[in-house]
Scaffold this motif. Sequence first.
Motif, PDB file in Angstrom:
ATOM      1  N   GLY A 161       0.830  -1.197   0.000  1.00  0.00           N
ATOM      2  CA  GLY A 161       0.000   0.000   0.000  1.00  0.00           C
ATOM      3  C   GLY A 161       0.860   1.240   0.000  1.00  0.00           C
ATOM      4  N   PRO A 162       0.250   2.404   0.149  1.00  0.00           N
ATOM      5  CA  PRO A 162       1.005   3.665   0.173  1.00  0.00           C
ATOM      6  C   PRO A 162       2.103   3.638   1.246  1.00  0.00           C
ATOM      7  CG  PRO A 162      -1.352   4.090   0.030  1.00  0.00           C
ATOM      8  CD  PRO A 162      -1.205   2.623   0.292  1.00  0.00           C
ATOM      9  N   ALA A 163       3.304   4.081   0.855  1.00  0.00           N
ATOM     10  CA  ALA A 163       4.431   4.115   1.793  1.00  0.00           C
ATOM     11  C   ALA A 163       5.412   5.186   1.359  1.00  0.00           C
ATOM     12  CB  ALA A 163       5.123   2.758   1.843  1.00  0.00           C
ATOM     13  N   VAL A 164       5.982   5.881   2.355  1.00  0.00           N
ATOM     14  CA  VAL A 164       6.968   6.912   2.052  1.00  0.00           C
ATOM     15  C   VAL A 164       8.231   6.280   1.488  1.00  0.00           C
ATOM     16  CG1 VAL A 164       8.400   8.741   3.032  1.00  0.00           C
ATOM     17  CG2 VAL A 164       6.033   8.464   3.805  1.00  0.00           C
ATOM     18  N   SER A 165       8.613   5.124   2.018  1.00  0.00           N
ATOM     19  CA  SER A 165       9.774   4.393   1.519  1.00  0.00           C
ATOM     20  C   SER A 165       9.580   2.912   1.791  1.00  0.00           C
ATOM     21  CB  SER A 165      11.072   4.882   2.173  1.00  0.00           C
ATOM     22  OG  SER A 165      11.052   4.617   3.562  1.00  0.00           O
ATOM     23  N   CYS A 166      10.183   2.091   0.937  1.00  0.00           N
ATOM     24  CA  CYS A 166      10.054   0.641   1.073  1.00  0.00           C
ATOM     25  C   CYS A 166      11.333   0.000   0.566  1.00  0.00           C
ATOM     26  CB  CYS A 166       8.841   0.150   0.290  1.00  0.00           C
ATOM     27  SG  CYS A 166       8.524  -1.617   0.455  1.00  0.00           S
ATOM     28  N   THR A 167      11.923  -0.871   1.369  1.00  0.00           N
ATOM     29  CA  THR A 167      13.189  -1.516   0.996  1.00  0.00           C
ATOM     30  C   THR A 167      12.928  -2.913   0.448  1.00  0.00           C
ATOM     31  OG1 THR A 167      14.369  -0.306   2.726  1.00  0.00           O
ATOM     32  CG2 THR A 167      15.452  -2.254   1.828  1.00  0.00           C
ATOM     33  N   CYS A 168      13.543  -3.220  -0.671  1.00  0.00           N
ATOM     34  CA  CYS A 168      13.403  -4.543  -1.270  1.00  0.00           C
ATOM     35  C   CYS A 168      14.076  -5.585  -0.377  1.00  0.00           C
ATOM     36  CB  CYS A 168      14.034  -4.555  -2.658  1.00  0.00           C
ATOM     37  SG  CYS A 168      14.053  -6.191  -3.442  1.00  0.00           S
ATOM     38  N   PRO A 169      13.361  -6.636   0.044  1.00  0.00           N
ATOM     39  CA  PRO A 169      13.968  -7.646   0.924  1.00  0.00           C
ATOM     40  C   PRO A 169      15.017  -8.501   0.210  1.00  0.00           C
ATOM     41  CG  PRO A 169      11.785  -8.351   0.228  1.00  0.00           C
ATOM     42  CD  PRO A 169      11.959  -6.944  -0.274  1.00  0.00           C
ATOM     43  N   ARG A 170      15.060  -8.407  -1.101  1.00  0.00           N
ATOM     44  CA  ARG A 170      15.980  -9.263  -1.863  1.00  0.00           C
ATOM     45  C   ARG A 170      17.315  -8.588  -2.131  1.00  0.00           C
ATOM     46  NH1 ARG A 170      16.453 -10.825  -7.503  1.00  0.00           N
ATOM     47  NH2 ARG A 170      17.108 -13.011  -7.649  1.00  0.00           N
ATOM     48  N   CYS A 171      17.299  -7.309  -2.485  1.00  0.00           N
ATOM     49  CA  CYS A 171      18.547  -6.622  -2.841  1.00  0.00           C
ATOM     50  C   CYS A 171      18.817  -5.383  -2.002  1.00  0.00           C
ATOM     51  CB  CYS A 171      18.539  -6.241  -4.323  1.00  0.00           C
ATOM     52  SG  CYS A 171      17.332  -4.965  -4.737  1.00  0.00           S
ATOM     53  N   ARG A 172      17.866  -5.027  -1.129  1.00  0.00           N
ATOM     54  CA  ARG A 172      17.991  -3.889  -0.203  1.00  0.00           C
ATOM     55  C   ARG A 172      17.963  -2.541  -0.925  1.00  0.00           C
ATOM     56  NH1 ARG A 172      15.993  -6.194   3.602  1.00  0.00           N
ATOM     57  NH2 ARG A 172      16.499  -4.330   4.846  1.00  0.00           N
ATOM     58  N   LYS A 173      17.501  -2.487  -2.172  1.00  0.00           N
ATOM     59  CA  LYS A 173      17.318  -1.212  -2.854  1.00  0.00           C
ATOM     60  C   LYS A 173      15.932  -0.663  -2.520  1.00  0.00           C
ATOM     61  CE  LYS A 173      21.267  -1.671  -5.016  1.00  0.00           C
ATOM     62  NZ  LYS A 173      22.452  -0.819  -4.738  1.00  0.00           N
ATOM     63  N   ASP A 174      15.691   0.615  -2.825  1.00  0.00           N
ATOM     64  CA  ASP A 174      14.422   1.224  -2.418  1.00  0.00           C
ATOM     65  C   ASP A 174      13.730   1.995  -3.536  1.00  0.00           C
ATOM     66  OD1 ASP A 174      16.166   3.323  -2.620  1.00  0.00           O
ATOM     67  OD2 ASP A 174      15.757   4.179  -0.648  1.00  0.00           O
ATOM     68  N   THR A 175      14.023   1.641  -4.785  1.00  0.00           N
ATOM     69  CA  THR A 175      13.376   2.300  -5.919  1.00  0.00           C
ATOM     70  C   THR A 175      12.439   1.304  -6.605  1.00  0.00           C
ATOM     71  OG1 THR A 175      15.335   3.680  -6.259  1.00  0.00           O
ATOM     72  CG2 THR A 175      13.732   3.601  -8.038  1.00  0.00           C
ATOM     73  N   TRP A 176      11.195   1.742  -6.845  1.00  0.00           N
ATOM     74  CA  TRP A 176      10.157   0.827  -7.321  1.00  0.00           C
ATOM     75  C   TRP A 176       9.502   1.330  -8.600  1.00  0.00           C
ATOM     76  CZ3 TRP A 176       9.512  -3.719  -4.599  1.00  0.00           C
ATOM     77  CH2 TRP A 176      10.157  -3.769  -3.362  1.00  0.00           C
ATOM     78  N   VAL A 177       8.973   0.375  -9.374  1.00  0.00           N
ATOM     79  CA  VAL A 177       8.219   0.657 -10.586  1.00  0.00           C
ATOM     80  C   VAL A 177       6.920  -0.139 -10.499  1.00  0.00           C
ATOM     81  CG1 VAL A 177       8.169   0.532 -13.108  1.00  0.00           C
ATOM     82  CG2 VAL A 177      10.341   0.937 -11.919  1.00  0.00           C
ATOM     83  N   GLN A 178       5.813   0.456 -10.906  1.00  0.00           N
ATOM     84  CA  GLN A 178       4.548  -0.272 -10.882  1.00  0.00           C
ATOM     85  C   GLN A 178       4.630  -1.459 -11.829  1.00  0.00           C
ATOM     86  OE1 GLN A 178       1.082   2.148 -11.318  1.00  0.00           O
ATOM     87  NE2 GLN A 178      -0.221   0.593 -10.395  1.00  0.00           N
ATOM     88  N   ALA A 179       4.363  -2.652 -11.301  1.00  0.00           N
ATOM     89  CA  ALA A 179       4.481  -3.885 -12.077  1.00  0.00           C
ATOM     90  C   ALA A 179       3.254  -4.081 -12.968  1.00  0.00           C
ATOM     91  CB  ALA A 179       4.636  -5.077 -11.140  1.00  0.00           C
ATOM     92  N   ILE A 180       3.450  -4.819 -14.062  1.00  0.00           N
ATOM     93  CA  ILE A 180       2.362  -5.149 -14.967  1.00  0.00           C
ATOM     94  C   ILE A 180       2.336  -6.663 -15.176  1.00  0.00           C
ATOM     95  CG2 ILE A 180       2.369  -2.913 -16.130  1.00  0.00           C
ATOM     96  CD1 ILE A 180       3.987  -4.163 -18.383  1.00  0.00           C
ATOM     97  N   ASP A 181       1.178  -7.185 -15.602  1.00  0.00           N
ATOM     98  CA  ASP A 181       1.040  -8.620 -15.822  1.00  0.00           C
ATOM     99  C   ASP A 181       0.463  -8.927 -17.205  1.00  0.00           C
ATOM    100  OD1 ASP A 181      -1.519  -7.724 -15.387  1.00  0.00           O
ATOM    101  OD2 ASP A 181      -2.096  -9.390 -14.098  1.00  0.00           O
ATOM    102  N   LYS A 182       0.768  -8.076 -18.156  1.00  0.00           N
ATOM    103  CA  LYS A 182       0.261  -8.228 -19.508  1.00  0.00           C
ATOM    104  C   LYS A 182       0.801  -9.506 -20.140  1.00  0.00           C
ATOM    105  CE  LYS A 182       0.106  -5.786 -23.944  1.00  0.00           C
ATOM    106  NZ  LYS A 182       0.540  -4.562 -24.695  1.00  0.00           N
ATOM    107  N   LYS A 183      -0.080 -10.222 -20.871  1.00  0.00           N
ATOM    108  CA  LYS A 183       0.337 -11.428 -21.584  1.00  0.00           C
ATOM    109  C   LYS A 183       1.203 -11.046 -22.775  1.00  0.00           C
ATOM    110  CE  LYS A 183      -2.218 -14.075 -18.953  1.00  0.00           C
ATOM    111  NZ  LYS A 183      -2.750 -13.018 -18.046  1.00  0.00           N
ATOM    112  N   ARG A 184       2.089 -11.946 -23.164  1.00  0.00           N
ATOM    113  CA  ARG A 184       2.985 -11.690 -24.288  1.00  0.00           C
ATOM    114  C   ARG A 184       2.233 -11.836 -25.598  1.00  0.00           C
ATOM    115  NH1 ARG A 184       7.132 -14.278 -27.373  1.00  0.00           N
ATOM    116  NH2 ARG A 184       6.356 -16.303 -26.685  1.00  0.00           N
TER     117      ARG A 184
END
Length: 232
Positions: free
Chosen positions: A207-230
């Motif tokens: 949900g909405p968050a001022v900052s969020c750390t990736c548990p896998r690589c510890r980076k904090d920059t995000w892009v909205q994901a998509i699930d479009k079929k190929r």
Amino acid sequence: MENEPGGWEGLLFGEHDWNFIPEIIIRTGVMYIVIFSGLRMLGKRGVKQLSVFELVVIISLGSAAGDPMFYKEVGLLTSFVVFTVIVSAYKLSAYLSGRSKRIEALFEGTATCLIERGVFAISNFKKESLAQDEFFAELRLRGISHLGQVELAILETSGNISVYFFEDQEVQFGLPVLPALYSMQSREITTEGYYACSFCGYVTRTGPAVSCTCPRCRKDTWVQAIDKKRVT
């Protein structure tokens, strides 16, 4: 004692005599190693389409053939010795590679997994001289719009990239590789939804968050994901 150019001796030896032949062998052997090492340092993408061995032979033979064509002081026999050393080194390298998987991996390298189940294999990706933009371009040329469509992507020893896709019903949310979408990166998440780490491709619903750390690589920059079929 060096021969004066002229006659058959000049044609065969140029300005040199038999005493220079051992030095030619040493020089050629050293340059073979130098050229081979340089091409290996370029990485797989630097030798795409041709094997390392083929490039070494092409470059070395090209140089060996060029000098006696342009320089009168370089004898034909000198060039022949260079050719012999290069071809012998190539044959020896190919023979040793065929006898030992370890030596083959040393000479040719090994295939590298870059994407596994929709996320980057970070440790493997760092080993290769492959920019993320270049890699994304390769994926787009295959009709891929996001990493959630990709089950496996493997960088082959030839420099080509092999891609294995999820079935349509298995496609998941993933990091978009389309420039317009990937450029919309942010540390702050303003709306609830699926977001992908811009560095490793890890996807999470948040949900909405001022900052969020990736548990896998510890980076904090995000892009909205998509699930479009190929689209094929």
